[in-house]
Design a protein around this motif. Structure first.
Motif, PDB file in Angstrom:
ATOM      1  N   VAL A 157      73.004 -38.384  16.343  1.00 60.09           N
ATOM      2  CA  VAL A 157      73.242 -39.793  16.219  1.00 60.09           C
ATOM      3  C   VAL A 157      74.430 -40.206  17.169  1.00 60.09           C
ATOM      4  O   VAL A 157      74.269 -41.199  17.584  1.00 60.09           O
ATOM      5  N   SER A 158      75.366 -39.303  17.280  1.00 59.65           N
ATOM      6  CA  SER A 158      76.355 -39.625  18.060  1.00 59.65           C
ATOM      7  C   SER A 158      75.905 -39.692  19.576  1.00 59.65           C
ATOM      8  O   SER A 158      76.746 -40.541  20.341  1.00 59.65           O
ATOM      9  N   ILE A 159      75.010 -39.167  19.944  1.00 58.59           N
ATOM     10  CA  ILE A 159      74.355 -39.137  21.221  1.00 58.59           C
ATOM     11  C   ILE A 159      73.240 -40.217  21.570  1.00 58.59           C
ATOM     12  O   ILE A 159      73.295 -40.956  22.321  1.00 58.59           O
ATOM     13  N   VAL A 160      72.510 -40.221  20.530  1.00 58.15           N
ATOM     14  CA  VAL A 160      71.122 -41.321  20.437  1.00 58.15           C
ATOM     15  C   VAL A 160      71.809 -42.773  20.540  1.00 58.15           C
ATOM     16  O   VAL A 160      71.304 -43.536  21.218  1.00 58.15           O
ATOM     17  N   ILE A 161      72.681 -43.010  19.610  1.00 51.78           N
ATOM     18  CA  ILE A 161      73.028 -44.533  19.564  1.00 51.78           C
ATOM     19  C   ILE A 161      73.740 -45.037  20.762  1.00 51.78           C
ATOM     20  O   ILE A 161      73.055 -46.036  21.263  1.00 51.78           O
ATOM     21  N   PRO A 162      74.530 -44.501  21.668  1.00 55.21           N
ATOM     22  CA  PRO A 162      74.855 -45.002  22.702  1.00 55.21           C
ATOM     23  C   PRO A 162      73.870 -44.907  23.920  1.00 55.21           C
ATOM     24  O   PRO A 162      73.749 -45.908  24.648  1.00 55.21           O
ATOM     25  N   ILE A 163      72.968 -44.019  23.920  1.00 52.55           N
ATOM     26  CA  ILE A 163      72.016 -43.967  24.861  1.00 52.55           C
ATOM     27  C   ILE A 163      70.988 -45.109  24.592  1.00 52.55           C
ATOM     28  O   ILE A 163      70.583 -45.755  25.423  1.00 52.55           O
ATOM     29  N   PHE A 164      70.584 -45.047  23.194  1.00 50.37           N
ATOM     30  CA  PHE A 164      69.893 -46.149  22.650  1.00 50.37           C
ATOM     31  C   PHE A 164      70.509 -47.744  22.922  1.00 50.37           C
ATOM     32  O   PHE A 164      69.554 -48.612  23.453  1.00 50.37           O
ATOM     33  N   VAL A 165      71.385 -47.902  22.749  1.00 46.97           N
ATOM     34  CA  VAL A 165      72.344 -49.297  23.179  1.00 46.97           C
ATOM     35  C   VAL A 165      72.133 -49.417  24.592  1.00 46.97           C
ATOM     36  O   VAL A 165      71.851 -50.553  25.039  1.00 46.97           O
ATOM     37  N   ALA A 166      72.586 -48.714  25.496  1.00 42.32           N
ATOM     38  CA  ALA A 166      72.589 -48.602  26.817  1.00 42.32           C
ATOM     39  C   ALA A 166      71.253 -49.092  27.297  1.00 42.32           C
ATOM     40  O   ALA A 166      70.886 -49.963  27.998  1.00 42.32           O
ATOM     41  N   ILE A 167      70.127 -48.304  26.912  1.00 37.48           N
ATOM     42  CA  ILE A 167      68.846 -48.608  27.226  1.00 37.48           C
ATOM     43  C   ILE A 167      68.411 -50.210  26.618  1.00 37.48           C
ATOM     44  O   ILE A 167      67.937 -50.927  27.596  1.00 37.48           O
ATOM     45  N   LEU A 168      68.729 -50.337  25.519  1.00 37.29           N
ATOM     46  CA  LEU A 168      68.087 -51.853  24.958  1.00 37.29           C
ATOM     47  C   LEU A 168      69.326 -53.007  25.578  1.00 37.29           C
ATOM     48  O   LEU A 168      68.825 -54.113  25.895  1.00 37.29           O
ATOM     49  N   PHE A 169      70.322 -52.392  26.095  1.00 43.40           N
ATOM     50  CA  PHE A 169      71.203 -53.774  26.641  1.00 43.40           C
ATOM     51  C   PHE A 169      70.579 -54.238  27.891  1.00 43.40           C
ATOM     52  O   PHE A 169      70.661 -55.242  28.231  1.00 43.40           O
ATOM     53  N   GLY A 170      69.770 -53.243  28.347  1.00 46.91           N
ATOM     54  CA  GLY A 170      68.967 -53.594  29.965  1.00 46.91           C
ATOM     55  C   GLY A 170      67.630 -54.205  29.568  1.00 46.91           C
ATOM     56  O   GLY A 170      67.063 -54.548  30.619  1.00 46.91           O
ATOM     57  N   VAL A 171      67.152 -54.072  28.364  1.00 48.61           N
ATOM     58  CA  VAL A 171      65.689 -54.722  27.960  1.00 48.61           C
ATOM     59  C   VAL A 171      65.863 -56.148  27.440  1.00 48.61           C
ATOM     60  O   VAL A 171      66.837 -56.574  26.891  1.00 48.61           O
ATOM     61  N   LYS A 172      65.228 -56.995  28.236  1.00 45.90           N
ATOM     62  CA  LYS A 172      65.055 -58.414  27.801  1.00 45.90           C
ATOM     63  C   LYS A 172      63.862 -58.724  27.222  1.00 45.90           C
ATOM     64  O   LYS A 172      62.719 -58.524  28.002  1.00 45.90           O
ATOM     65  N   LEU A 173      63.794 -59.203  26.175  1.00 47.23           N
ATOM     66  CA  LEU A 173      62.309 -59.532  25.424  1.00 47.23           C
ATOM     67  C   LEU A 173      61.516 -60.341  26.370  1.00 47.23           C
ATOM     68  O   LEU A 173      60.295 -60.115  26.362  1.00 47.23           O
ATOM     69  N   ARG A 174      62.228 -61.448  26.929  1.00 46.57           N
ATOM     70  CA  ARG A 174      61.271 -62.399  27.591  1.00 46.57           C
ATOM     71  C   ARG A 174      60.848 -61.700  28.940  1.00 46.57           C
ATOM     72  O   ARG A 174      59.371 -62.300  29.148  1.00 46.57           O
ATOM     73  N   ASP A 175      61.194 -60.653  29.428  1.00 41.63           N
ATOM     74  CA  ASP A 175      60.753 -59.920  30.555  1.00 41.63           C
ATOM     75  C   ASP A 175      59.524 -59.250  30.220  1.00 41.63           C
ATOM     76  O   ASP A 175      58.844 -58.611  30.811  1.00 41.63           O
ATOM     77  N   LEU A 176      59.643 -58.813  28.807  1.00 39.95           N
ATOM     78  CA  LEU A 176      58.432 -57.999  28.308  1.00 39.95           C
ATOM     79  C   LEU A 176      57.307 -58.976  27.752  1.00 39.95           C
ATOM     80  O   LEU A 176      56.405 -58.350  27.119  1.00 39.95           O
ATOM     81  N   GLY A 177      57.449 -60.133  27.985  1.00 39.00           N
ATOM     82  CA  GLY A 177      56.516 -61.384  27.647  1.00 39.00           C
ATOM     83  C   GLY A 177      56.495 -61.960  26.105  1.00 39.00           C
ATOM     84  O   GLY A 177      55.596 -62.600  25.868  1.00 39.00           O
ATOM     85  N   TYR A 178      57.611 -61.639  25.751  1.00 42.12           N
ATOM     86  CA  TYR A 178      58.179 -62.278  24.239  1.00 42.12           C
ATOM     87  C   TYR A 178      58.833 -63.646  24.441  1.00 42.12           C
ATOM     88  O   TYR A 178      59.457 -63.688  25.029  1.00 42.12           O
TER      89      TYR A 178
END
Length: 180
Positions: A17-38
């Motif tokens: 959890v201590s590894i996955v959460i920061p990686i997951f947040v870093a990845i999602l931080f760069g994801v914009k839902l509108r860029d994915l067509g939402y």
């Protein structure tokens, strides 16, 4: 001091959890839902809410420490569990905001800019470091290994409190630059 079965049982999960959460947040931080067509509206109302969540977390942490110093173990447990729940809620709101909204650049100049970035960088680094510390501290309480719980909580508490308070400070410093 002996490690309890409960601590052993959860040790790999805490690491994951201590590894996955920061990686997951870093990845999602760069994801914009509108860029994915939402077609989603920016959740611009969230920053003051998650800043408030950080502030309440800080209050719960302080009440929790005062409670345990006064022998009120149940109140301490409730406050710490509440602080964890609010920290999780903060994280969900923070990610949701950044997935629907552009990041707001800090507009301050001069010395205040350096102060802002110092607070922001230490906040981010310590918010990553605090994840395993909180989880280990909590599991040690659940395992009733209070000598070990107390030992790590003396380190966990001030760092977690710093992260909670600086979360509010970062919001207050950048809030004049938000576009609503």
């Amino acid at each position: 001091m002996e490690v309890s079965n409960l601590e052993q049982k959860y040790s790999k999960l805490i690491i994951a959890v201590s590894i996955v959460i920061p990686i997951f947040v870093a990845i999602l931080f760069g994801v914009k839902l509108r860029d994915l067509g939402y077609d989603v509206a920016p959740l611009n109302f969230l920053p003051p809410i998650y800043a408030t969540t950080n502030g309440i977390t800080a209050v719960l942490l302080i009440i929790g420490v005062i409670a345990i110093k006064n022998g009120k173990r149940k109140l301490h447990e409730i406050m710490m569990t509440g602080a964890i729940a609010l920290s999780v809620a903060f994280l969900v709101m923070y990610v949701a905001y950044h997935m629907t909204s552009d990041s707001t650049p800090f507009g301050g100049e001069g010395v205040i800019r350096y102060v802002y970035f110092f607070i922001l960088i230490t906040h981010i680094i310590l918010s990553i470091a605090i994840i395993p510390m909180v989880l280990i501290t909590y599991v040690r309480a659940l395992a009733k290994t209070f000598d070990r719980h107390k030992k790590i909580s003396r380190i966990t508490f001030p760092i977690w409190l710093y992260v909670a308070i600086t979360g509010v400070v970062v919001y207050l410093m950048i809030s004049p630059y938000y576009v609503y």
